[in-house]
Design a protein around this motif. Structure first.
Motif, PDB file in Angstrom:
ATOM      1  N   ASP A   1      10.154   4.247   4.840  1.00 10.24           N
ATOM      2  CA  ASP A   1      10.224   4.065   6.293  1.00 10.24           C
ATOM      3  C   ASP A   1       8.912   4.464   6.944  1.00 10.24           C
ATOM      4  OD1 ASP A   1      10.311   6.787   6.015  1.00 10.24           O
ATOM      5  OD2 ASP A   1      12.180   7.070   7.107  1.00 10.24           O
ATOM      6  N   CYS A   2       7.830   4.531   6.161  1.00  3.15           N
ATOM      7  CA  CYS A   2       6.523   4.902   6.687  1.00  3.15           C
ATOM      8  C   CYS A   2       5.939   3.737   7.477  1.00  3.15           C
ATOM      9  CB  CYS A   2       5.556   5.255   5.554  1.00  3.15           C
ATOM     10  SG  CYS A   2       6.048   6.707   4.631  1.00  3.15           S
ATOM     11  N   THR A   3       5.489   4.021   8.659  1.00  5.29           N
ATOM     12  CA  THR A   3       4.783   3.044   9.480  1.00  5.29           C
ATOM     13  C   THR A   3       3.635   3.728  10.163  1.00  5.29           C
ATOM     14  OG1 THR A   3       6.221   3.471  11.368  1.00  5.29           O
ATOM     15  CG2 THR A   3       6.839   1.637   9.922  1.00  5.29           C
ATOM     16  N   SER A   4       2.665   2.951  10.572  1.00  6.68           N
ATOM     17  CA  SER A   4       1.493   3.515  11.272  1.00  6.68           C
ATOM     18  C   SER A   4       1.846   3.875  12.683  1.00  6.68           C
ATOM     19  CB  SER A   4       0.349   2.529  11.305  1.00  6.68           C
ATOM     20  OG  SER A   4       0.041   2.070  10.039  1.00  6.68           O
TER      21      SER A   4
ATOM     22  N   PHE B   1      -1.726   0.245  -4.422  1.00  7.29           N
ATOM     23  CA  PHE B   1      -1.671  -0.642  -3.265  1.00  7.29           C
ATOM     24  C   PHE B   1      -2.783  -0.406  -2.253  1.00  7.29           C
ATOM     25  CE2 PHE B   1       1.085   2.939  -2.157  1.00  7.29           C
ATOM     26  CZ  PHE B   1       0.661   3.253  -0.867  1.00  7.29           C
ATOM     27  N   TRP B   2      -3.474   0.712  -2.304  1.00  5.57           N
ATOM     28  CA  TRP B   2      -4.531   0.995  -1.337  1.00  5.57           C
ATOM     29  C   TRP B   2      -5.922   0.598  -1.840  1.00  5.57           C
ATOM     30  CZ3 TRP B   2      -1.628   4.965  -3.592  1.00  5.57           C
ATOM     31  CH2 TRP B   2      -2.296   5.748  -4.537  1.00  5.57           C
ATOM     32  N   GLY B   3      -5.989  -0.025  -3.034  1.00  8.02           N
ATOM     33  CA  GLY B   3      -7.258  -0.550  -3.522  1.00  8.02           C
ATOM     34  C   GLY B   3      -7.947   0.274  -4.590  1.00  8.02           C
ATOM     35  N   ASP B   4      -7.338   1.376  -5.014  1.00  2.00           N
ATOM     36  CA  ASP B   4      -7.910   2.199  -6.081  1.00  2.00           C
ATOM     37  C   ASP B   4      -7.133   1.991  -7.377  1.00  2.00           C
ATOM     38  OD1 ASP B   4      -9.689   3.348  -4.290  1.00  2.00           O
ATOM     39  OD2 ASP B   4      -8.686   5.297  -4.227  1.00  2.00           O
ATOM     40  N   ARG B   5      -7.802   2.204  -8.483  1.00  3.43           N
ATOM     41  CA  ARG B   5      -7.142   2.382  -9.778  1.00  3.43           C
ATOM     42  C   ARG B   5      -7.019   3.887  -9.914  1.00  3.43           C
ATOM     43  NH1 ARG B   5      -5.096  -0.170 -13.738  1.00  3.43           N
ATOM     44  NH2 ARG B   5      -5.413   0.475 -15.892  1.00  3.43           N
ATOM     45  N   TYR B   6      -5.811   4.415 -10.203  1.00  6.04           N
ATOM     46  CA  TYR B   6      -5.488   5.811  -9.925  1.00  6.04           C
ATOM     47  C   TYR B   6      -4.521   6.371 -10.946  1.00  6.04           C
ATOM     48  CZ  TYR B   6      -3.263   9.461  -6.925  1.00  6.04           C
ATOM     49  OH  TYR B   6      -2.751  10.607  -6.393  1.00  6.04           O
ATOM     50  N   GLY B   7      -4.694   7.634 -11.297  1.00  5.15           N
ATOM     51  CA  GLY B   7      -3.763   8.346 -12.151  1.00  5.15           C
ATOM     52  C   GLY B   7      -3.835   9.840 -11.857  1.00  5.15           C
ATOM     53  N   ILE B   8      -2.908  10.607 -12.428  1.00  6.53           N
ATOM     54  CA  ILE B   8      -2.878  12.060 -12.200  1.00  6.53           C
ATOM     55  C   ILE B   8      -2.789  12.768 -13.544  1.00  6.53           C
ATOM     56  CG2 ILE B   8      -1.630  13.998 -11.157  1.00  6.53           C
ATOM     57  CD1 ILE B   8      -0.583  12.038  -9.039  1.00  6.53           C
ATOM     58  N   ILE B   9      -3.600  13.813 -13.693  1.00 12.67           N
ATOM     59  CA  ILE B   9      -3.567  14.667 -14.870  1.00 12.67           C
ATOM     60  C   ILE B   9      -3.420  16.122 -14.426  1.00 12.67           C
ATOM     61  CG2 ILE B   9      -4.893  13.132 -16.381  1.00 12.67           C
ATOM     62  CD1 ILE B   9      -7.381  14.817 -15.731  1.00 12.67           C
TER      63      ILE B   9
ATOM     64  N   ARG C   1      -4.274  -2.224   7.997  1.00 17.38           N
ATOM     65  CA  ARG C   1      -3.145  -3.168   8.081  1.00 17.38           C
ATOM     66  C   ARG C   1      -2.802  -3.727   6.695  1.00 17.38           C
ATOM     67  NH1 ARG C   1       1.408  -4.214  10.305  1.00 17.38           N
ATOM     68  NH2 ARG C   1       1.877  -6.404  10.520  1.00 17.38           N
ATOM     69  N   GLU C   2      -3.824  -4.099   5.912  1.00 16.64           N
ATOM     70  CA  GLU C   2      -3.591  -4.608   4.557  1.00 16.64           C
ATOM     71  C   GLU C   2      -2.924  -3.546   3.676  1.00 16.64           C
ATOM     72  OE1 GLU C   2      -7.185  -7.763   3.706  1.00 16.64           O
ATOM     73  OE2 GLU C   2      -7.713  -5.630   3.857  1.00 16.64           O
ATOM     74  N   ILE C   3      -3.362  -2.310   3.827  1.00 19.60           N
ATOM     75  CA  ILE C   3      -2.769  -1.222   3.046  1.00 19.60           C
ATOM     76  C   ILE C   3      -1.309  -1.024   3.438  1.00 19.60           C
ATOM     77  CG2 ILE C   3      -2.833   1.275   2.603  1.00 19.60           C
ATOM     78  CD1 ILE C   3      -5.919   1.062   2.907  1.00 19.60           C
ATOM     79  N   GLU C   4      -1.032  -1.066   4.737  1.00 17.73           N
ATOM     80  CA  GLU C   4       0.348  -0.909   5.205  1.00 17.73           C
ATOM     81  C   GLU C   4       1.246  -2.018   4.661  1.00 17.73           C
ATOM     82  OE1 GLU C   4       2.904  -0.767   9.358  1.00 17.73           O
ATOM     83  OE2 GLU C   4       0.763  -0.303   9.419  1.00 17.73           O
ATOM     84  N   GLU C   5       0.776  -3.244   4.689  1.00 17.04           N
ATOM     85  CA  GLU C   5       1.564  -4.370   4.165  1.00 17.04           C
ATOM     86  C   GLU C   5       1.761  -4.233   2.656  1.00 17.04           C
ATOM     87  OE1 GLU C   5       3.252  -6.692   5.885  1.00 17.04           O
ATOM     88  OE2 GLU C   5       2.597  -5.546   7.628  1.00 17.04           O
ATOM     89  N   ALA C   6       0.710  -3.832   1.944  1.00 13.49           N
ATOM     90  CA  ALA C   6       0.814  -3.650   0.493  1.00 13.49           C
ATOM     91  C   ALA C   6       1.774  -2.513   0.161  1.00 13.49           C
ATOM     92  CB  ALA C   6      -0.570  -3.387  -0.092  1.00 13.49           C
ATOM     93  N   MET C   7       1.768  -1.446   0.972  1.00 16.50           N
ATOM     94  CA  MET C   7       2.681  -0.327   0.743  1.00 16.50           C
ATOM     95  C   MET C   7       4.134  -0.775   0.910  1.00 16.50           C
ATOM     96  SD  MET C   7       3.142   3.296   2.734  1.00 16.50           S
ATOM     97  CE  MET C   7       3.840   2.447   4.141  1.00 16.50           C
TER      98      MET C   7
END
Length: 164
Positions: free
Chosen positions: A161-164, A119-127, A147-153
């Motif tokens: 319940d995360c807010t800026s 949602f923050w604009g990255d393609r992401y994974g964990i190894i 703001r876009e990241i917050e809305e996407a989250m």
């Protein structure tokens, strides 16, 4: 006096990031071989002690350097394997996260989170590497405002319940 000085390992401070990870590994020489195969790392240096253990080594992945050392319990230096895990995840940006993670898994890394668009604009994974270190790996796909990241989250994690 010059601000740039050569340290005992031969690495010049002008070539280091402000924060440089220093990994303790059970088998640092094997870890270097893994990072070369899995991450395409380039070895910059290694310094072995009389007992054959690595006292200092440095590798580079892309424009990121990290250092390695063998476990030395007598110096209070233990690996994630000895400690039963690590609370630290090292983040690495790469050109192609899918290819990078696939290569790392083929080389022996454990896939902890499959690669996907986030949602923050990255393609992401964990190894997790065979030495117990966790790596989040990403390719940046699009710039977004806070703001876009917050809305996407909120859409991605509606119960958060995360807010800026």
């Amino acid at each position: 006096m010059s601000q740039v000085q050569e340290n005992a390992g031969g690495i010049r401070s002008e070539n280091c990031q402000a924060i440089t990870p220093h990994l303790v590994c059970a088998g640092a020489a094997d870890a270097i071989d893994f990072y070369k195969k899995a991450f395409g790392a380039e070895e910059e240096m290694r310094l072995a002690g009389a007992n054959g253990k690595l006292m200092h080594a440095a590798v580079r992945v892309g424009n990121a350097r990290f250092m390695l050392v063998d476990e030395l319990p007598e110096w209070g230096s233990s690996s994630p394997i000895t400690l039963g895990g690590s609370p630290v995840t090292i983040h690495l940006y790469v050109a192609d996260v899918d290819a990078f993670v696939e290569r790392a898994v083929k080389a022996g890394a454990i896939l902890r989170m499959p690669v996907e668009d986030m949602f923050w604009g990255d393609r992401y994974g964990i190894i997790e590497d065979p030495f117990g270190h966790k790596w989040s790996v990403a390719t940046h796909k699009r710039d977004m405002s806070e703001r876009e990241i917050e809305e996407a989250m909120k859409k991605f994690m509606p119960s958060s319940d995360c807010t800026s």
